[in-house]
Design an enzyme around this catalytic site. Structure first.
Site, PDB file in Angstrom:
ATOM      1  N   LEU A  52      10.068 136.879  42.154  1.00 39.83           N
ATOM      2  CA  LEU A  52      10.434 135.467  42.231  1.00 39.83           C
ATOM      3  C   LEU A  52      11.882 135.344  41.768  1.00 39.83           C
ATOM      4  O   LEU A  52      12.243 135.879  40.726  1.00 39.83           O
ATOM      5  CB  LEU A  52       9.534 134.617  41.329  1.00 39.83           C
ATOM      6  CG  LEU A  52       8.213 134.099  41.890  1.00 39.83           C
ATOM      7  CD1 LEU A  52       7.477 133.311  40.810  1.00 39.83           C
ATOM      8  CD2 LEU A  52       8.419 133.239  43.117  1.00 39.83           C
ATOM      9  N   ASP A  53      12.709 134.636  42.535  1.00 38.58           N
ATOM     10  CA  ASP A  53      14.102 134.445  42.146  1.00 38.58           C
ATOM     11  C   ASP A  53      14.200 133.722  40.802  1.00 38.58           C
ATOM     12  O   ASP A  53      13.287 132.973  40.432  1.00 38.58           O
ATOM     13  CB  ASP A  53      14.829 133.606  43.198  1.00 38.58           C
ATOM     14  CG  ASP A  53      14.998 134.353  44.506  1.00 38.58           C
ATOM     15  OD1 ASP A  53      14.908 135.582  44.510  1.00 38.58           O
ATOM     16  OD2 ASP A  53      15.211 133.675  45.534  1.00 38.58           O
TER      17      ASP A  53
END
Length: 344
Positions: A52-53
């Site tokens: 996940l960024d």
């Protein structure tokens, strides 16, 4: 007189097995969140189940010990995201962290327009991965090229958008904004989807926020935050762990007697009577009956149980002992043996 700081105490790592459903906070990478949780649990082996960024929040299953053997199942799983698209501006990274590289007026966003765009981006799609991604090209991550202002050719990926909901919302950061909820196959880049939707509308767009709501059957409501985890005692943190087999919850179960369990755990195939292991299946979860314990995964072909990913005897014993300690920690009230964290 000079003061010398005392040496930092080294953390004593220990075997920890299970799955922690973390609600990843804004601003941390998946690996930073993993390392923090690993430190809090004093775990000696851990891994996450897909990046996940830092801009994104939400469901991030973290695997510890024996559970890391089955993390690939989560990498392959469908996922659901909620995002806000800021219309009228395109950025270098397709999200709010990048520089604005184009600004255009936003047309009238009508229900008919949203319906047409929703239809266009639902179903099988070919999606070109963004330059700001960890995909490799000639041994280098794409974002390394992007940071130097270079763009390299990327092959389109085949993805599927199972469901897409869109609604106009107010956001002070943009001329207009759209909230989307998207259920998609693995490998889907929501930043790219948002950028493509902006182009389809005719004004460009970038992600203002992104939250993963669900992955592989795990939902945001089941997750614990890092802040909550920090406030807990170590036994409370350990009680948050789901068992390793929760990653295989969607698959059939096979239970073996003591003799077959021992042979299976050593990697031997087990031939059964017709139908003994159930129908042919590409993946089943396998348990021993005496003592009741999760042993690993297998597949069933022509009444033969064929091992795939196995726990070691030490891992099985660690899990049995940890479960016993947890049962003994209950005071007056009897434990709920149906609770996921107590399954063997």
């Amino acid at each position: 007189m000079t003061q010398t700081s005392s040496p930092r105490q080294k953390i004593q790592r220990r075997p920890v097995h299970g799955v922690l459903l973390l609600d990843k906070p804004l601003g941390l990478s998946s690996n930073q969140a993993l390392q923090k949780a690993k430190w809090l649990l004093r775990a000696d082996k851990a891994g996450h189940t897909g990046t996940l960024d830092p801009l994104a929040t939400g469901v991030l299953p973290l695997c510890f010990g024996a559970a890391t053997k089955f993390s690939q199942l989560q990498l392959e799983a469908d996922k659901t995201y909620e995002a806000v698209l800021l219309l009228g501006q395109k950025t270098s990274t397709a999200d709010a962290e990048g520089d604005v590289i184009a600004t255009r007026p936003v047309p009238d966003i009508t229900p008919a327009l949203l319906e047409a765009v929703t239809r266009r981006f639902t179903g099988p799609l070919a999606q070109i991965p963004p330059m700001y991604s960890a995909l490799k090209k000639d041994g280098k991550a794409l974002y390394e090229y992007a940071r130097k202002g270079e763009e390299v050719e990327r092959a389109a990926r085949h993805i599927t958008i199972h469901k897409l909901d869109m609604a106009l919302v107010h956001d002070s950061r943009a001329q207009a904004a759209i909230k989307i909820i998207v259920s998609c196959s693995k490998g889907t880049y929501i930043r790219t989807l948002g950028e493509d939707i902006g182009e389809a509308i005719g004004c460009g767009a970038h992600l203002g926020s992104l939250r993963r709501l669900e992955t592989g059957g795990f939902e945001a409501g089941q997750c614990v935050s890092l802040a909550a985890l920090e406030a807990m005692s170590e036994p409370e943190r350990e009680a948050c762990l789901l068992p390793a087999q929760s990653l295989l919850a969607a698959y059939p179960t096979v239970t073996l007697d003591a003799d077959n369990a021992g042979r299976f755990l050593s990697g031997l195939r087990r031939r059964g009577e017709p139908g003994q292991w159930g129908d042919d299946a590409p993946l089943v979860q396998v348990y021993g009956s005496h003592p009741p314990a999760f042993l690993g995964s297998a597949h069933v072909t022509a009444d033969e149980l064929i091992p795939q990913r196995l726990l070691s005897p030490i891992e099985v014993q660690d899990i049995l002992q940890a479960t016993q300690r947890r049962l003994e920690s209950f005071a007056l009230e009897p434990p709920d043996l149906t609770a996921p964290s107590l399954h063997l």
